[in-house]
Design a protein around this motif. Structure first.
Motif, PDB file in Angstrom:
ATOM      1  N   VAL A  68      -7.374   2.091   4.390  1.00  0.00           N
ATOM      2  CA  VAL A  68      -6.600   3.197   3.836  1.00  0.00           C
ATOM      3  C   VAL A  68      -7.525   4.396   3.657  1.00  0.00           C
ATOM      4  O   VAL A  68      -8.616   4.275   3.098  1.00  0.00           O
ATOM      5  CB  VAL A  68      -5.982   2.807   2.470  1.00  0.00           C
ATOM      6  N   ILE A 118      -4.046   3.453   7.384  1.00  0.00           N
ATOM      7  CA  ILE A 118      -2.983   4.141   6.660  1.00  0.00           C
ATOM      8  C   ILE A 118      -3.629   5.395   6.103  1.00  0.00           C
ATOM      9  O   ILE A 118      -4.658   5.326   5.425  1.00  0.00           O
ATOM     10  CB  ILE A 118      -2.384   3.278   5.539  1.00  0.00           C
ATOM     11  N   CYS A 122      -3.086   9.167   4.105  1.00  0.00           N
ATOM     12  CA  CYS A 122      -2.220  10.010   3.274  1.00  0.00           C
ATOM     13  C   CYS A 122      -3.092  11.056   2.604  1.00  0.00           C
ATOM     14  O   CYS A 122      -4.314  11.029   2.718  1.00  0.00           O
ATOM     15  CB  CYS A 122      -1.473   9.174   2.234  1.00  0.00           C
ATOM     16  N   ILE A 128      -2.522   2.190  -5.552  1.00  0.00           N
ATOM     17  CA  ILE A 128      -2.600   1.210  -4.463  1.00  0.00           C
ATOM     18  C   ILE A 128      -3.248  -0.074  -4.981  1.00  0.00           C
ATOM     19  O   ILE A 128      -2.731  -1.176  -4.762  1.00  0.00           O
ATOM     20  CB  ILE A 128      -3.392   1.765  -3.263  1.00  0.00           C
ATOM     21  N   ILE A 173       0.847  -1.197   0.000  1.00  0.00           N
ATOM     22  CA  ILE A 173       0.000   0.000   0.000  1.00  0.00           C
ATOM     23  C   ILE A 173       0.882   1.246   0.000  1.00  0.00           C
ATOM     24  O   ILE A 173       0.660   2.181  -0.780  1.00  0.00           O
ATOM     25  CB  ILE A 173      -0.963  -0.001   1.207  1.00  0.00           C
TER      26      ILE A 173
END
Length: 123
Positions: A94, A44, A46, A61, A15
């Motif tokens: 994510v 995760i 971002c 990803i 990832i």
């Protein structure tokens, strides 16, 4: 149990590779395993700078994880407006944000009890 941890570590690694491949920013991993009643083991988080980059991060990803591990996200949500896309890989979730949306929702603050690791990138 050890196999699950190894698979999760490989998933996280891929990832992050996917995020870095398209210059995703401010990557952070939250370890939620020590917190009671969580729905996943890791977040995760971002961010990207635009709808286009957020979509590119998600696509990268998906491609990286699928190629390396032959695995797909169980569920993806938020692709309609691309301000906050959530990708659910069951043990790893994510969150790909646009910067201003990430600051507004402050997931890191909400999950302040989680162990946090910031990933240094070469941007």
């Amino acid at each position: 149990m050890i196999k699950k941890e190894k698979n999760t570590d490989l998933l996280i690694t891929n990832i992050i590779r996917g995020i870095e491949a398209v210059k995703g920013q401010d990557i952070e991993i939250l370890d939620l395993r020590e917190i009671e009643n969580t729905v996943t083991d890791y977040f995760i988080i971002c961010n990207g700078t635009s709808n286009t980059q957020v979509n590119a991060i998600v696509g990268s990803i998906q491609k990286t994880v699928s190629k390396a591990l032959k695995e797909k996200a169980w569920h993806i949500e938020g692709s309609d407006n691309s301000e906050w896309i959530l990708m659910d890989y069951v043990h790893v979730v994510v969150h790909v944000f646009q910067k201003h949306i990430r600051e507004f929702y402050d997931i890191e603050g909400l999950w302040g009890d989680a162990k946090s690791v910031k990933i240094e990138t070469t941007l």
